[in-house]
Scaffold this active site. Sequence first.
Site, mmCIF file in Angstrom:
data_model
loop_
_atom_site.group_PDB
_atom_site.id
_atom_site.type_symbol
_atom_site.label_atom_id
_atom_site.label_comp_id
_atom_site.label_asym_id
_atom_site.label_seq_id
_atom_site.Cartn_x
_atom_site.Cartn_y
_atom_site.Cartn_z
ATOM 1 C CB SER A 168 4.978 0.934 7.726
ATOM 2 O OG SER A 168 5.306 0.465 6.425
ATOM 3 C CB SER B 140 5.895 -2.664 6.110
ATOM 4 O OG SER B 140 6.766 -2.131 7.074
ATOM 5 C CE LYS C 278 3.032 1.841 3.929
ATOM 6 N NZ LYS C 278 3.972 0.693 4.018
#
Length: 505
Positions: free
Chosen positions: A151, A175, A75
């Site tokens: 996220s 997230s 990520k």
Amino acid sequence: MHLDEYQQYDAVGLAELICRREVSRDEVLEAALTAIEKLNPALNAVVRTRYERARQESQKLSADTPFGGVPTLSKDLLMGLAGEPLAFGSASLANWCPKEDALLIQRARAAGLVIVGQTATPELGLMGITEPKAYPHPQNPWRAGYSPGGSSGGAASAVAGGIVPMALAGDGGGSIRIPASYCGLFGFKPSRGRIPLAPAHGEVWQGAVIEHAVTRSVRDSATLLEQINGMAASGPYPVLKETGYVAALSVPPPPLRIAISLGEPLSQGLGTTLSCEVRLAVEKAATALAAMGHEVEWCDPPVDGEALADSYLTLYLGHLAADLAWVSQQTGISVRKLDIEPSTRAIGRLGAKLSARDYELAKRYWHVAAEQMSLFHQRYDALVMPVAADSAPKIGELYPSEARERLMGLLAVPGLPSLALKAGMLKRLAVDALSRTPFTQLANLTGQPAMSVPMHIGANGLPVGVQVVGRLGEDKQLLQLAAAMEQHDDWQHFLPQQAFRAQAG
């Protein structure tokens, strides 16, 4: 290896093919790179690639690793690769590179995963959607124009869209679980401290943030956790490495007492409206668990949702102000000149005006909630409730409007941030930020393990996940329950393949 064949397998399945020499690790890797080239122009899940480095690293892998060369994605937030960009979804850090690999990255590689790129995240990981102004917005593979959440939205889009079988992700307020719910995946948030954030961080958001992954299957999640868990030498929590996560999956869980809730205490005062599809998903989970032999009882978590939201957002503001100071230090650009989004700047200004007293009082409520949940779990082994109030929103639906951004811009006027806080701006932010997703922050504040399981597909064709929260530290029992639910409802292969077909069409 053809793309459609590659997409049939989870990560463990691909590793087994490589181990049996039915396919080479090079073929699997090239299938993943082909998937990126073919699918990412529509998905926008991957923000940068590292093909040649991935090929080189694949060649150096030991043959006896659990994943054996399976490709994955990291990520674009927190967990960096040495000398490679890590932008945190922000134009302000577009050229910033960490000096060393995150320990999580080291352990993922040691487990035989090959990192082929990085996935999209909202700026500084601040939202439950992934719509950064600096990068294209990832699409939900189930339906174009819809958000994969945030996220870890890019990670979920990549897995549900068939680019990789699993992707590294992080969870500071939902997230991992929110994108998993929106994209029909399994998303597991481990207990606090189980995954190290070193060397760059001891803890993030006072321990609310924990790293792991979004996956197609429970066994992928358990296999990864087996390899990456355990404190760093500099870690703030004495959480030793554990084994047995994978072995636990083969043993049916004992009869459990499970509380079922629509999460109403957590959405109190936020104007949350629960969709009929989410209600149906929770009821479906309750029915399935009862059929599996567990004792199911409707009971809400004993927490004050408004106090929880205030506590969470107070620390959210304070940490953002500190993060912007860190970005300024790293880039040599003053905070007021950073290339950041208007909402990020406005929230940072509010955070800069928080007193140390208010910050500490907010943090103390975390223990209140943890103590309440500890008592709750003396009666109940697990808590089932929604992940979000509805299925995935349309892209742009939840991002601050231009009018709201202009209003936030007024916080540049001297004295207004302090006045805004006194006038109840925190309450307004709570409604804006949490009204659709007020159910996931609890487990981050208490540190409990929690997961999203893909229980339902709504009439609109979009998946709906159900959240299950376990006792602090009892990650194995929660994964064991997940494996039994997966076997009972056969969602391991069904949901992702639907997404692949939708994307291919």
